[in-house]
Design an enzyme around this catalytic site. Structure first.
Site, PDB file in Angstrom:
ATOM      1  N   LEU A 133       3.072  -2.505 -18.122  1.00 37.20           N
ATOM      2  CA  LEU A 133       2.791  -1.640 -16.963  1.00 37.20           C
ATOM      3  C   LEU A 133       4.023  -1.607 -16.075  1.00 37.20           C
ATOM      4  CD1 LEU A 133       0.470  -0.216 -15.102  1.00 37.20           C
ATOM      5  CD2 LEU A 133       0.521  -2.362 -13.885  1.00 37.20           C
ATOM      6  N   ASP A 152      -4.520   2.392   2.094  1.00 36.38           N
ATOM      7  CA  ASP A 152      -4.797   2.487   3.532  1.00 36.38           C
ATOM      8  C   ASP A 152      -6.069   1.727   3.892  1.00 36.38           C
ATOM      9  OD1 ASP A 152      -4.398   3.264   6.125  1.00 36.38           O
ATOM     10  OD2 ASP A 152      -5.312   5.233   5.879  1.00 36.38           O
ATOM     11  N   HIS A 157      -3.336  -7.093   5.834  1.00 36.74           N
ATOM     12  CA  HIS A 157      -2.246  -6.851   4.873  1.00 36.74           C
ATOM     13  C   HIS A 157      -2.214  -7.944   3.812  1.00 36.74           C
ATOM     14  CE1 HIS A 157      -1.041  -3.473   7.159  1.00 36.74           C
ATOM     15  NE2 HIS A 157      -0.546  -4.145   8.181  1.00 36.74           N
TER      16      HIS A 157
HETATM   17  C1  FPP Z   1      -1.910   0.861   5.486  1.00 36.37           C
HETATM   18  O1  FPP Z   1      -3.009   0.279   6.154  1.00 36.37           O
HETATM   19  C2  FPP Z   1      -1.183  -0.174   4.782  1.00 36.37           C
HETATM   20  C3  FPP Z   1       0.113  -0.506   5.002  1.00 36.37           C
HETATM   21  C4  FPP Z   1       0.971   0.154   6.009  1.00 36.37           C
HETATM   22  C5  FPP Z   1       0.730  -1.596   4.265  1.00 36.37           C
HETATM   23  C6  FPP Z   1       0.291  -1.725   2.842  1.00 36.37           C
HETATM   24  C7  FPP Z   1       0.648  -3.070   2.382  1.00 36.37           C
HETATM   25  C8  FPP Z   1      -0.093  -3.798   1.541  1.00 36.37           C
HETATM   26  C9  FPP Z   1      -1.290  -3.329   0.832  1.00 36.37           C
HETATM   27  C10 FPP Z   1       0.338  -5.166   1.290  1.00 36.37           C
HETATM   28  C11 FPP Z   1       0.977  -5.270  -0.054  1.00 36.37           C
HETATM   29  C12 FPP Z   1       2.346  -4.833  -0.036  1.00 36.37           C
HETATM   30  C13 FPP Z   1       3.402  -5.620  -0.127  1.00 36.37           C
HETATM   31  C14 FPP Z   1       4.082  -5.757  -1.415  1.00 36.37           C
HETATM   32  C15 FPP Z   1       3.942  -6.322   1.052  1.00 36.37           C
HETATM   33  P1  FPP Z   1      -3.076   0.384   7.721  1.00 36.37           P
HETATM   34  O2  FPP Z   1      -2.385  -0.794   8.310  1.00 36.37           O
HETATM   35  O3  FPP Z   1      -2.541   1.707   8.195  1.00 36.37           O
HETATM   36  O4  FPP Z   1      -4.628   0.288   7.969  1.00 36.37           O
HETATM   37  P2  FPP Z   1      -5.488   1.062   9.076  1.00 36.37           P
HETATM   38  O5  FPP Z   1      -5.407   2.530   8.741  1.00 36.37           O
HETATM   39  O6  FPP Z   1      -6.862   0.511   8.873  1.00 36.37           O
HETATM   40  O7  FPP Z   1      -4.902   0.704  10.406  1.00 36.37           O
END
Ligand code: FPP
Length: 245
Positions: free
Chosen positions: A129, A18, A35
């Site tokens: 892994l 997150d 992302h």
């Molecule tokens: C949460 O942060 C993250 C996500 C919803 C997406 C996680 C994705 C990645 C780490 C990219 C790697 C994954 C792949 C394989 C595509 P948020 O957007 O909710 O952040 P915020 O809480 O700061 O708004």
């Protein structure tokens, strides 16, 4: 809780990655830039886990609820997944990483589904892994699909049969569940499997979660006393050597 580093390195680490959006917004960048940086952080984390002897890493990349985000971000995340797969698979193979996708594939487009299946097939023989990528995943979805599978087969619903029908069956439950980004909730991640996981909440945003942060999380985990419902005395009891007759 003991303070000595007594427990081994966790066999299975699970992570709610997150904070990508906030990482980008703080730099006046579009959320998708966060992302993209999240993919870089994931690559770093996968390599660090492999080097530290972690056997299974399970990450939350896209939840069943993420479809409700702005269309631009959803499309961006799907495209990023496809791009990351095509770019990262050769390095994953070099690092001995096997990839498995956990989640509802049926409602994904055939393009995305084919990409997932190809990455799984190409990495199937790697054994250093296991990287489980939870995509279009929700803990409630998983419990419901497992129950529906058993009901369709006319099989009794028990803890063991449900466990075997879960999308993450075949691997032991996460020892350590990390959430970055400062929030303290599970957000529908591994609801069944986290029953006895050690939880660790980090204030770092996911793109900033580096090797040092991982090492700190593992060191914290190693000070925990895992009791699984027993007492501390029972857990600490060492079988006494048998006395000579
Ligand atoms: C949460 O942060 C993250 C996500 C919803 C997406 C996680 C994705 C990645 C780490 C990219 C790697 C994954 C792949 C394989 C595509 P948020 O957007 O909710 O952040 P915020 O809480 O700061 O708004």
């Amino acid at each position: 809780m003991s303070t000595a580093l007594s427990a081994p390195v966790p066999h299975h680490i699970a992570i709610v990655m997150d904070g990508n959006g906030r990482w980008a917004q703080r730099r006046f960048l579009p959320r998708l830039a966060g992302h993209k940086q999240g993919v870089t952080a994931l690559r770093r984390c996968v390599q660090a886990c492999a080097q530290r002897g972690v056997a299974v890493l399970t990450v939350f990349a896209f939840s069943s609820e993420n479809w409700g985000r702005p269309a631009e971000e959803v499309t961006g995340l799907l495209d990023l997944l496809a791009l990351a797969l095509s770019r990262e698979v050769p390095q994953l193979c070099k690092d001995g990483v096997r990839v498995r996708f956990i989640g509802d594939r049926v409602s994904l487009s055939s393009r995305v589904r084919q990409g997932l299946e190809q990455a799984e097939a190409t990495t199937a023989h790697n054994s250093r892994l296991l990287l489980n990528i939870c995509f279009n995943y929700g803990g409630r979805w998983d419990i419901a699909q497992a129950a529906a599978t058993l009901a369709a087969r006319g099989e009794p619903i028990t803890e063991a049969s449900l466990n075997a029908a879960m999308a993450l069956s075949g691997v032991s439950d996460p020892d350590l569940l990390i959430r970055t980004g400062g929030e303290m909730r599970l957000s529908n991640f591994l609801l069944w499997q986290s029953a006895y996981s050690e939880l660790l909440f980090s204030d770092k945003l996911w793109p900033d979660f580096d090797e040092a942060a991982l090492d700190a999380a593992i060191a914290d985990y190693r000070t925990r006393e895992r009791r699984f419902g027993k007492t501390s005395e029972q857990v600490l009891a060492v079988p006494s050597p048998s006395l000579p007759a």
